[in-house]
Design a protein around this motif. Structure first.
Motif, PDB file in Angstrom:
ATOM      1  N   GLU A 255       1.018  -1.122  -0.114  1.00 48.41           N
ATOM      2  CA  GLU A 255      -0.033   0.137   0.038  1.00 48.41           C
ATOM      3  C   GLU A 255       0.728   1.130   0.074  1.00 48.41           C
ATOM      4  OE1 GLU A 255      -3.331   2.062   2.621  1.00 48.41           O
ATOM      5  OE2 GLU A 255      -2.780   0.002   2.920  1.00 48.41           O
ATOM      6  N   ASP A 256       1.835   1.303   0.797  1.00 50.12           N
ATOM      7  CA  ASP A 256       2.790   2.446   0.656  1.00 50.12           C
ATOM      8  C   ASP A 256       3.287   2.675  -0.574  1.00 50.12           C
ATOM      9  OD1 ASP A 256       4.224   0.378   0.888  1.00 50.12           O
ATOM     10  OD2 ASP A 256       5.720   1.050   2.229  1.00 50.12           O
ATOM     11  N   GLU A 257       3.803   1.605  -1.534  1.00 49.57           N
ATOM     12  CA  GLU A 257       4.575   1.776  -2.856  1.00 49.57           C
ATOM     13  C   GLU A 257       3.213   2.178  -3.612  1.00 49.57           C
ATOM     14  OE1 GLU A 257       7.089   1.663  -5.798  1.00 49.57           O
ATOM     15  OE2 GLU A 257       7.342   1.521  -3.864  1.00 49.57           O
ATOM     16  N   ARG A 258       2.058   1.829  -3.549  1.00 45.70           N
ATOM     17  CA  ARG A 258       1.046   2.336  -4.477  1.00 45.70           C
ATOM     18  C   ARG A 258       0.701   3.869  -4.115  1.00 45.70           C
ATOM     19  NH1 ARG A 258      -1.521  -2.690  -3.247  1.00 45.70           N
ATOM     20  NH2 ARG A 258      -2.768  -1.739  -1.592  1.00 45.70           N
ATOM     21  N   GLY A 259       0.863   4.299  -2.797  1.00 45.66           N
ATOM     22  CA  GLY A 259       0.609   5.614  -2.543  1.00 45.66           C
ATOM     23  C   GLY A 259       1.988   6.568  -2.989  1.00 45.66           C
ATOM     24  N   ARG A 260       2.977   5.870  -3.057  1.00 46.10           N
ATOM     25  CA  ARG A 260       4.123   6.665  -3.480  1.00 46.10           C
ATOM     26  C   ARG A 260       4.126   6.849  -4.950  1.00 46.10           C
ATOM     27  NH1 ARG A 260       9.820   6.064  -5.160  1.00 46.10           N
ATOM     28  NH2 ARG A 260       9.245   3.716  -5.597  1.00 46.10           N
ATOM     29  N   ARG A 261       3.663   5.900  -5.643  1.00 43.92           N
ATOM     30  CA  ARG A 261       3.349   6.056  -7.142  1.00 43.92           C
ATOM     31  C   ARG A 261       2.048   6.832  -7.451  1.00 43.92           C
ATOM     32  NH1 ARG A 261       4.002  -0.267  -9.555  1.00 43.92           N
ATOM     33  NH2 ARG A 261       6.210  -0.399  -9.128  1.00 43.92           N
ATOM     34  N   ALA A 262       1.223   7.014  -6.614  1.00 46.01           N
ATOM     35  CA  ALA A 262       0.069   7.990  -6.797  1.00 46.01           C
ATOM     36  C   ALA A 262       0.526   9.452  -6.771  1.00 46.01           C
ATOM     37  CB  ALA A 262      -1.122   7.644  -5.917  1.00 46.01           C
ATOM     38  N   ARG A 263       1.127   9.533  -5.706  1.00 41.29           N
ATOM     39  CA  ARG A 263       1.905  11.007  -5.470  1.00 41.29           C
ATOM     40  C   ARG A 263       2.918  11.323  -6.620  1.00 41.29           C
ATOM     41  NH1 ARG A 263       2.003   8.877  -0.310  1.00 41.29           N
ATOM     42  NH2 ARG A 263       4.376   8.146  -0.477  1.00 41.29           N
ATOM     43  N   ALA A 264       3.563  10.379  -7.206  1.00 42.22           N
ATOM     44  CA  ALA A 264       4.355  10.798  -8.135  1.00 42.22           C
ATOM     45  C   ALA A 264       3.379  11.197  -9.478  1.00 42.22           C
ATOM     46  CB  ALA A 264       5.314   9.459  -8.536  1.00 42.22           C
ATOM     47  N   PHE A 265       2.466  10.167  -9.836  1.00 41.15           N
ATOM     48  CA  PHE A 265       1.491  10.621 -10.750  1.00 41.15           C
ATOM     49  C   PHE A 265       0.823  12.121 -10.645  1.00 41.15           C
ATOM     50  CE2 PHE A 265      -2.654  10.220 -12.833  1.00 41.15           C
ATOM     51  CZ  PHE A 265      -2.089  10.179 -14.209  1.00 41.15           C
ATOM     52  N   GLU A 266       0.695  12.381  -9.561  1.00 39.95           N
ATOM     53  CA  GLU A 266      -0.025  13.565  -9.466  1.00 39.95           C
ATOM     54  C   GLU A 266       1.034  14.839  -9.656  1.00 39.95           C
ATOM     55  OE1 GLU A 266      -3.137  14.413  -8.895  1.00 39.95           O
ATOM     56  OE2 GLU A 266      -3.540  12.418  -9.326  1.00 39.95           O
ATOM     57  N   LEU A 267       2.449  14.422  -9.155  1.00 38.36           N
ATOM     58  CA  LEU A 267       3.439  15.362  -9.455  1.00 38.36           C
ATOM     59  C   LEU A 267       3.532  15.410 -11.016  1.00 38.36           C
ATOM     60  CD1 LEU A 267       5.690  17.134  -8.693  1.00 38.36           C
ATOM     61  CD2 LEU A 267       7.052  15.257  -8.487  1.00 38.36           C
ATOM     62  N   GLY A 268       3.487  14.228 -11.810  1.00 39.06           N
ATOM     63  CA  GLY A 268       3.707  14.359 -13.078  1.00 39.06           C
ATOM     64  C   GLY A 268       2.627  15.289 -13.933  1.00 39.06           C
ATOM     65  N   ILE A 269       1.333  15.013 -13.300  1.00 35.36           N
ATOM     66  CA  ILE A 269       0.297  15.945 -13.808  1.00 35.36           C
ATOM     67  C   ILE A 269       0.627  17.401 -13.829  1.00 35.36           C
ATOM     68  CG2 ILE A 269      -2.085  16.551 -14.134  1.00 35.36           C
ATOM     69  CD1 ILE A 269      -1.599  13.937 -15.157  1.00 35.36           C
ATOM     70  N   GLU A 270       0.996  17.834 -12.674  1.00 32.14           N
ATOM     71  CA  GLU A 270       1.463  19.126 -12.306  1.00 32.14           C
ATOM     72  C   GLU A 270       2.639  19.571 -13.206  1.00 32.14           C
ATOM     73  OE1 GLU A 270       2.793  22.020  -8.599  1.00 32.14           O
ATOM     74  OE2 GLU A 270       1.737  20.170  -8.084  1.00 32.14           O
ATOM     75  N   VAL A 271       3.740  18.853 -13.520  1.00 34.45           N
ATOM     76  CA  VAL A 271       4.541  19.022 -14.202  1.00 34.45           C
ATOM     77  C   VAL A 271       4.163  19.267 -15.722  1.00 34.45           C
ATOM     78  CG1 VAL A 271       6.758  18.355 -15.218  1.00 34.45           C
ATOM     79  CG2 VAL A 271       6.439  17.823 -12.992  1.00 34.45           C
ATOM     80  N   ALA A 272       3.287  18.589 -16.288  1.00 30.94           N
ATOM     81  CA  ALA A 272       2.728  18.637 -17.535  1.00 30.94           C
ATOM     82  C   ALA A 272       1.897  19.799 -17.665  1.00 30.94           C
ATOM     83  CB  ALA A 272       1.745  17.500 -17.940  1.00 30.94           C
ATOM     84  N   ALA A 273       1.004  20.180 -16.690  1.00 32.58           N
ATOM     85  CA  ALA A 273       0.194  21.455 -16.615  1.00 32.58           C
ATOM     86  C   ALA A 273       1.159  22.444 -16.501  1.00 32.58           C
ATOM     87  CB  ALA A 273      -0.767  21.496 -15.623  1.00 32.58           C
ATOM     88  N   SER A 274       2.281  22.820 -15.812  1.00 31.66           N
ATOM     89  CA  SER A 274       3.075  23.885 -15.725  1.00 31.66           C
ATOM     90  C   SER A 274       3.972  24.045 -17.058  1.00 31.66           C
ATOM     91  CB  SER A 274       3.877  23.675 -14.735  1.00 31.66           C
ATOM     92  OG  SER A 274       3.458  23.556 -13.456  1.00 31.66           O
ATOM     93  N   VAL A 275       4.622  22.883 -17.609  1.00 29.23           N
ATOM     94  CA  VAL A 275       5.227  23.111 -18.770  1.00 29.23           C
ATOM     95  C   VAL A 275       4.402  23.554 -19.943  1.00 29.23           C
ATOM     96  CG1 VAL A 275       6.804  22.002 -20.523  1.00 29.23           C
ATOM     97  CG2 VAL A 275       7.102  21.669 -18.050  1.00 29.23           C
ATOM     98  N   CYS A 276       3.278  22.719 -20.086  1.00 29.12           N
ATOM     99  CA  CYS A 276       2.458  23.096 -21.442  1.00 29.12           C
ATOM    100  C   CYS A 276       1.901  24.431 -21.153  1.00 29.12           C
ATOM    101  CB  CYS A 276       1.608  22.003 -21.408  1.00 29.12           C
ATOM    102  SG  CYS A 276       1.972  20.296 -22.013  1.00 29.12           S
ATOM    103  N   THR A 398      10.587  18.130 -28.015  1.00 32.02           N
ATOM    104  CA  THR A 398       9.758  17.293 -27.456  1.00 32.02           C
ATOM    105  C   THR A 398      10.192  17.109 -25.792  1.00 32.02           C
ATOM    106  OG1 THR A 398       9.349  15.928 -29.430  1.00 32.02           O
ATOM    107  CG2 THR A 398       9.085  14.797 -27.307  1.00 32.02           C
ATOM    108  N   PHE A 399       9.144  17.261 -25.157  1.00 31.09           N
ATOM    109  CA  PHE A 399       9.301  16.946 -23.564  1.00 31.09           C
ATOM    110  C   PHE A 399       8.408  15.885 -23.257  1.00 31.09           C
ATOM    111  CE2 PHE A 399      10.224  21.673 -24.554  1.00 31.09           C
ATOM    112  CZ  PHE A 399      11.192  21.819 -23.804  1.00 31.09           C
ATOM    113  N   ALA A 400       8.726  15.391 -22.149  1.00 28.39           N
ATOM    114  CA  ALA A 400       8.046  14.084 -21.737  1.00 28.39           C
ATOM    115  C   ALA A 400       7.892  14.220 -20.223  1.00 28.39           C
ATOM    116  CB  ALA A 400       8.383  12.777 -22.281  1.00 28.39           C
ATOM    117  N   VAL A 401       6.936  13.640 -19.591  1.00 34.85           N
ATOM    118  CA  VAL A 401       6.904  13.422 -18.180  1.00 34.85           C
ATOM    119  C   VAL A 401       6.542  11.938 -17.841  1.00 34.85           C
ATOM    120  CG1 VAL A 401       4.428  14.187 -18.011  1.00 34.85           C
ATOM    121  CG2 VAL A 401       5.987  13.929 -15.745  1.00 34.85           C
ATOM    122  N   LEU A 402       7.482  11.371 -17.351  1.00 34.77           N
ATOM    123  CA  LEU A 402       7.602   9.796 -16.998  1.00 34.77           C
ATOM    124  C   LEU A 402       7.510   9.419 -15.551  1.00 34.77           C
ATOM    125  CD1 LEU A 402      10.098   8.839 -20.048  1.00 34.77           C
ATOM    126  CD2 LEU A 402       7.638   9.143 -20.029  1.00 34.77           C
ATOM    127  N   GLY A 403       6.457   8.644 -15.323  1.00 36.61           N
ATOM    128  CA  GLY A 403       6.469   8.342 -13.902  1.00 36.61           C
ATOM    129  C   GLY A 403       5.561   7.081 -13.559  1.00 36.61           C
TER     130      GLY A 403
END
Length: 473
Positions: A255-276, A398-403
């Protein structure tokens, strides 16, 4: 029991009390049941798009449609758990009825005009502070009305549902547009050749950091100060952005690993929103390519991400909102001839309208599993584009956010890097080290991002930290 005792002992006083105790609750229940609340509810949000962590106000308009006046009622808004600051029911101000204050047709004495609609209407405000992005439904309102004795309370759900769109946070990035990622001299000529839509060179004042190879000597002689050559590009200069939305394939993680990945995904969405957002504000067209089932380009269509991506497809792009265009608008490489958006098809955003539609699209993006993967695609089987179509032709920055934390389609990413000048990947901490090494071997420049506060520094690291090479007109 009291009724039985009164009959057995012939006590009329006890019988009266017993019948009264039975009749009062029945009368109270009938008074509530026979006078249901009829209400028209209007709901609006100001603003209707709010960033996560921001504030908005829910504006409610309640109009009594019943004949009788309404007083002593209480109300509660329904919404997502933790997103509606109503710890208890709130009293509703008294409202007149269609029959006037005394329930008769017409005025108070039964004649004259009907009561003013404002007397039957109340406007309420409810402050909201959503803490996470997403699409949240509010409504219906639950109204409660008690009988005069307070013995029975009836509850009615009135009004429909309305959606509040909470967009990702946008971190301001330094600079304007793309920095000089290729340097000057020969690299500048390469950049000019890669952008075939460039207009004639123009001259501008020399600025610290400009290469001496760019000095325009005739213009310098005419102006009496050092002038350098600058390429003026049209406003349709394009940038490609790759968004990783694939869910991890291993579902048995802790569960802690799933939570870490979920937080990383939200950070990735914020990166995408900010860069775009940064690139759109600078005048670039942003073509977003998803590595998972298509979810973008459908803002305002009233469908959830799981509905939009149930088969890896969305509706035709003829319904795409202004500012966000899809394959049906300008067919090109890697785009389905049918006009349907598929996994790997780019969705284009441009202009001020593109910023709002991009953020609205990103508000509903979720990680989707890649079940039934095809070799070389990394997306669900069915209506998906082959690997060669998932790498659009045309060398674009080209930019990418990978997580995704595993399951990266390195074949597709390598094909995208081959069509990119340059290829920069913002890598989150859940991506394995060996995957990062393979990305570098494929031609990607990997820039680690650990938090939103580190994004401005990561952006400067990605683009070189110098002034923009060219800006769209």
């Amino acid at each position: 029991m009291l009724t039985f005792v009164s009959f057995s002992e012939n006590r009329r006083d006890l019988l009266f009390i017993a019948l009264l105790l039975i009749a009062v609750p029945l009368a109270a229940g009938l008074s509530v049941a026979l006078r249901p609340v009829r209400m028209r509810v209007g709901r609006d949000f100001r603003p209707n798009l709010v960033s996560a962590g921001g504030e908005t106000t829910e504006l409610l308009t309640l109009e009594n449609l019943g004949v009788h006046p309404l007083s002593g009622a209480h109300w509660r808004e329904t919404g997502p758990m933790g997103m509606t600051p109503m710890p208890r029911d709130l009293p509703l101000p008294p409202l007149a009825g269609l029959g006037g204050a005394w329930g008769r047709r017409g005025g108070r004495d039964g004649f004259g005009d009907a009561p003013d609609a404002t007397a039957r209407t109340v406007r309420l405000e409810l402050p909201l502070s959503p803490h996470a992005r997403g699409r949240y439904e509010y409504g219906p309102i639950v109204l409660g009305q008690s009988d005069p004795f307070g013995l029975v309370t009836g509850r009615w759900a009135v009004g429909g549902r309305n959606e509040l769109v909470v967009t990702p946070r946008v971190t301001p990035l330094p600079g304007r547009g793309l920095a000089s990622m290729l340097g000057g001299g020969e690299a500048l000529e390469r950049q000019r050749l890669l952008n075939q839509n460039s207009d004639e060179l123009i001259a501008r004042e020399y600025r610290p950091g400009d290469s001496l190879r760019r000095v325009n000597w005739p213009a310098t002689a005419r102006h009496g100060e050092i002038m350098v050559r600058q390429e003026e590009h049209r406003s349709d200069s394009g940038v490609r952005f790759v968004l990783d939305t694939l869910a991890p394939g291993d579902t048995g993680t802790r569960e802690d690993e799933r939570g870490r990945r979920a937080r990383a995904f939200e950070l990735g969405i914020e990166v995408a929103a900010s860069v775009c957002t940064h690139l759109l504000a600078a005048g670039y067209r942003v073509d977003v390519v998803e590595l998972g089932p298509a979810q973008l380009g459908t803002a305002g269509l009233g469908r959830t991400p799981l509905d939009r991506a149930s088969n890896g497809t969305v509706g035709t792009t003829g319904a795409a909102p202004f500012g966000a265009t899809g394959p049906g608008d300008s067919p090109g490489p890697g785009i389905a001839e049918t006009g349907a958006v598929r996994s790997g098809d780019p969705v284009s955003y441009r202009g001020a309208g593109g910023v709002s539609h991009l953020l609205e699209d990103l508000a509903g993006v979720v990680q989707l599993p890649a079940e039934g993967e095809r070799a070389g695609t990394g997306v669900p089987g069915g209506n998906v584009a082959p690997a060669r179509a998932r790498a659009p032709r045309g060398a674009l920055p080209t930019f990418a956010v990978l997580g995704a934390g595993g399951g990266l389609d390195l074949a597709v990413l390598a094909a995208l890097a081959a069509n990119a000048r340059p290829a920069i990947a913002f890598v989150l901490d859940v991506v394995p080290t060996d995957a990062v090494d393979r990305l570098r071997e494929a031609g990607w420049r990997c820039v680690p991002v650990r938090s939103a506060s580190a994004l401005p520094a990561a952006w400067l690291d990605a683009v070189g930290g110098r002034e923009a090479l060219h800006e769209p007109a």
